[in-house]
Enzyme design. Structure first.
Site, short mmCIF file in Angstrom:
data_model
loop_
_atom_site.label_atom_id
_atom_site.label_comp_id
_atom_site.label_asym_id
_atom_site.label_seq_id
_atom_site.Cartn_x
_atom_site.Cartn_y
_atom_site.Cartn_z
N CYS A 77 9.57 1.50 3.66
CA CYS A 77 10.42 0.36 4.03
C CYS A 77 11.85 0.82 4.31
CB CYS A 77 10.41 -0.68 2.92
SG CYS A 77 11.22 -0.11 1.44
N LYS A 93 -1.08 -6.81 -9.57
CA LYS A 93 -2.11 -6.90 -8.52
C LYS A 93 -1.82 -5.78 -7.54
CE LYS A 93 -2.96 -8.17 -4.69
NZ LYS A 93 -3.38 -7.22 -3.61
N PHE A 140 0.80 -1.23 0.00
CA PHE A 140 0.00 0.00 0.00
C PHE A 140 0.83 1.27 0.00
CE2 PHE A 140 0.68 -0.06 4.65
CZ PHE A 140 0.89 1.29 4.89
N SER A 145 4.87 -7.08 3.59
CA SER A 145 5.40 -7.41 4.92
C SER A 145 6.17 -8.74 4.89
CB SER A 145 4.24 -7.48 5.91
OG SER A 145 3.32 -8.45 5.46
N GLU A 185 -5.05 -3.61 -2.39
CA GLU A 185 -6.49 -3.31 -2.39
C GLU A 185 -6.79 -1.99 -1.68
OE1 GLU A 185 -4.72 -5.58 -0.93
OE2 GLU A 185 -5.77 -6.66 0.66
N GLU A 207 8.48 -4.28 13.35
CA GLU A 207 8.28 -3.17 12.42
C GLU A 207 6.96 -2.50 12.77
OE1 GLU A 207 7.25 -4.11 8.27
OE2 GLU A 207 8.40 -2.36 7.64
P1 NAD Z 1 1.13 -6.61 3.12
O1 NAD Z 1 2.09 -7.72 3.26
O2 NAD Z 1 -0.01 -6.56 4.07
O3 NAD Z 1 0.46 -6.63 1.66
C1 NAD Z 1 1.26 -6.65 0.50
C2 NAD Z 1 0.47 -7.32 -0.63
O4 NAD Z 1 0.19 -8.67 -0.25
C3 NAD Z 1 -0.87 -6.66 -0.92
O5 NAD Z 1 -1.05 -6.60 -2.32
C4 NAD Z 1 -1.88 -7.56 -0.24
O6 NAD Z 1 -3.10 -7.62 -0.96
C5 NAD Z 1 -1.21 -8.91 -0.25
N1 NAD Z 1 -1.49 -9.72 0.95
C6 NAD Z 1 -1.75 -9.27 2.21
N2 NAD Z 1 -1.90 -10.31 3.05
C7 NAD Z 1 -1.73 -11.42 2.32
C8 NAD Z 1 -1.75 -12.83 2.64
N3 NAD Z 1 -1.98 -13.27 3.87
N4 NAD Z 1 -1.52 -13.71 1.63
C9 NAD Z 1 -1.27 -13.28 0.38
N5 NAD Z 1 -1.24 -11.98 0.04
C10 NAD Z 1 -1.47 -11.06 0.98
O7 NAD Z 1 1.97 -5.25 3.15
P2 NAD Z 1 1.41 -3.77 3.15
O8 NAD Z 1 0.83 -3.50 4.50
O9 NAD Z 1 0.58 -3.51 1.95
O10 NAD Z 1 2.77 -2.96 2.96
C11 NAD Z 1 3.60 -2.60 4.03
C12 NAD Z 1 4.74 -3.59 4.16
O11 NAD Z 1 5.48 -3.63 2.94
C13 NAD Z 1 5.75 -3.18 5.23
O12 NAD Z 1 6.13 -4.33 5.93
C14 NAD Z 1 6.91 -2.62 4.42
O13 NAD Z 1 8.16 -2.70 5.07
C15 NAD Z 1 6.87 -3.49 3.22
N6 NAD Z 1 7.55 -2.88 2.10
C16 NAD Z 1 8.77 -3.35 1.78
C17 NAD Z 1 9.48 -2.77 0.74
C18 NAD Z 1 10.85 -3.26 0.41
O14 NAD Z 1 11.44 -2.74 -0.53
N7 NAD Z 1 11.39 -4.23 1.11
C19 NAD Z 1 8.93 -1.70 0.03
C20 NAD Z 1 7.66 -1.25 0.37
C21 NAD Z 1 6.98 -1.85 1.42
#
Ligand code: NAD
Length: 483
Positions: A282, A174, A150, A227, A177, A383
């Site tokens: 991140c 994708k 997000f 995450s 959401e 985090e």
């Molecule tokens: P998230 O893991 O909740 O969601 C990421 C994606 O995975 C979304 O598209 C979501 O629809 C999907 N998703 C969520 N739960 C899922 C599940 N149980 N099974 C399969 N798919 C699922 O992450 P977020 O809250 O959208 O983003 C924040 C996180 O992203 C933070 O932890 C941040 O550190 C990380 N991030 C990392 C980087 C990097 O370069 N390492 C960059 C940006 C964000």
């Protein structure tokens, strides 16, 4: 009524078969601005079928012609720059300047991908034996998919999309959401770039689409950003299904301040690192590690700078920090603040209960600062992904290095110092793969690889830079003899 978003499949916008929908909010106002369909496996199947059908002709399109589509895309992104930045702010909440910066970073990825005719070249050697030549050519892998988080709705998808299609793959995105509108806007621009139908597809949704992507036999490569627990699950599931996978996970970034640091100049960048984008980055600083006599000054300066930040609607002028993404996320961050207090950390600045005039329904939090945070405390370990800074004071650089190395995440880290020796030692021993020296947010430009290590990254090849060309192509070796 807020509009219900459609998927882009095979060049047409079509309604999802979803029976569940998620409200998209403007985090500054709480207003519902769209509805994301939680698409089904059948929706994904249709997108994969379209991408698979488009693949042979797109693969055979000369790289110079594919690059022209990206030049056009770049031009359209420039023309719609302000509109895209405003959409990022509207659905994510970050300030307009932060949104502009993120769109700019995304455009830079497109610019690098425009170099595909050069960057995709292989190599060869004449006469590997008498009369026999050997050539390596790079070929696209097929249908590729990316799953976005997000926090950077414009930038993160562009870490992947331009490189994937420039190299002749077809693509399924994708979006998160929670922030689907910027990606829809970019997909609309791509419709004007002479791409055949099915080269780029967009499927909205959540977990079930992600799992379908991991399992689908016709998807060859998966890029994920999110995450750590989900990154790990996606990596396991998609590699188990035989795909190449790059999964970028969560972070806990340590920022070391040495007593010889230029504190006056460091303070602005450190403040920006911890509280920029409301800590939802991140690469955000999470734990400040002042060494020896740096402690009191670093803390006091950070406190003063944090207090001076104007929290509000990111679309308004003069605002330095916007809201967090959702009411639920704000609750989660507040839970961490409460945990910090109950575990004995000292509150220097408490951002709970921060209100913003004229925005009573926004998901606001003020900057929060804790001192005396031990690495074993919840706020020293997890985090938080919000505007909460922890201070873990230490006595020596060695201790600072030990604190940083002990953490399972290793995305980014920084040191502030005027000593080349200390900086060199810190960079050499950093577990994280993105290291800043007197830099608060160590973000590699599009020409360089982006991604962490340990529990912050699962895979081998990182995002953008040359790694993208490795990830999105297969190297074919042709050994030939002519009689
Ligand atoms: P998230 O893991 O909740 O969601 C990421 C994606 O995975 C979304 O598209 C979501 O629809 C999907 N998703 C969520 N739960 C899922 C599940 N149980 N099974 C399969 N798919 C699922 O992450 P977020 O809250 O959208 O983003 C924040 C996180 O992203 C933070 O932890 C941040 O550190 C990380 N991030 C990392 C980087 C990097 O370069 N390492 C960059 C940006 C964000």
């Amino acid at each position: 009524m807020p509009e219900t978003l459609e998927n882009l499949i095979g060049g047409r916008w079509v309604p999802s078969r979803a029976s569940e929908f998620l409200d998209v909010h403007n985090p500054a106002t709480g207003e519902t601005i769209a509805k994301t369909p939680l698409s089904t496996g059948e929706d994904l199947d249709a997108a994969v079928a379209a991408a698979k059908k488009a693949f042979p002709a797109w693969r055979d399109t000369p790289p110079v012609v594919r690059a022209r589509s990206l030049f056009r895309f770049r031009q359209l992104l420039e023309e719609h720059f302000e509109e895209l930045a405003a959409t990022v702010t509207r659905e994510h909440g970050k300030t307009l300047d932060e949104s502009r910066g993120s769109v700019r970073r995304g455009i830079e990825c497109v610019e690098v991908a425009c170099g595909t005719p050069s960057l995709m070249m292989g190599y060869g050697l004449e006469n590997i034996a008498q009369g026999i030549d050997c050539n390596v050519i790079r070929q696209p892998v097929g249908v590729c998919a990316a799953i976005a988080p997000f926090n950077f709705p414009a930038m993160v998808p562009l870490w992947f999309l331009p490189f994937a299609i420039a190299t002749g793959n077809t693509f399924i995105l994708k979006p998160s959401e929670q922030v689907p509108l910027t990606q829809r806007a970019m997909a609309r621009l791509l419709e004007r770039c002479d791409l055949p139908p099915g080269v780029v597809n967009l499927v909205h949704g959540g977990r079930s689409v992600v799992e379908a992507i991991c399992d689908h036999p016709d998807i060859r490569a998966v890029s994920f950003v999110g995450s750590t627990p989900v990154a790990k699950a996606v990596y396991r599931r998609a590699t188990h299904a035989g795909k190449r996978v790059q999964a970028l996970g969560g972070a806990k970034n340590f920022v070391v301040v040495m007593p010889d640091a230029d504190m006056a100049r460091a303070t602005d960048v450190i403040t920006e690192s911890f509280f920029g984008c409301a800590g939802e980055r991140c690469l955000a600083g999470s734990v400040l590690v002042p060494v020896g006599s740096a402690h009191a000054e670093a803390r006091d300066r950070l406190e003063a700078a944090a207090k001076a930040l104007k929290v509000g609607d990111g679309a308004q002028r003069g605002v330095g920090m916007g809201p967090v993404i959702s009411a639920a996320h704000r609750e989660k961050v507040v839970g961490y603040i409460e945990k910090g207090i109950s575990e004995g950390a000292k509150v220097v600045l408490d951002g709970r209960g921060h209100t913003v005039k004229d925005r009573p329904n926004g998901y606001f939090l003020g900057p929060t600062l804790f001192d005396g945070v031990r690495p074993d405390m919840t706020i020293g370990r997890d985090e938080i992904f919000g505007p909460v800074a922890s201070i873990t004071p230490v006595q020596t650089l060695e201790e600072a290095i030990a604190v940083m190395q002990a953490h399972p995440n290793a995305n980014a880290t920084s040191i502030f110092t005027s000593s080349g020796k200390a900086a060199r030692e810190y960079a050499r021993l950093a577990t994280a793969s993105m290291v800043g020296v007197n830099i608060g947010v160590a973000a590699p430009m599009a020409q360089f690889p982006f991604g962490g290590a340990k529990d912050s990254f699962f895979g081998d090849l990182k995002a953008h830079g040359r790694d993208a060309y490795e990830f999105y192509t297969d190297k074919k070796v042709v050994i030939s003899r002519w009689f």
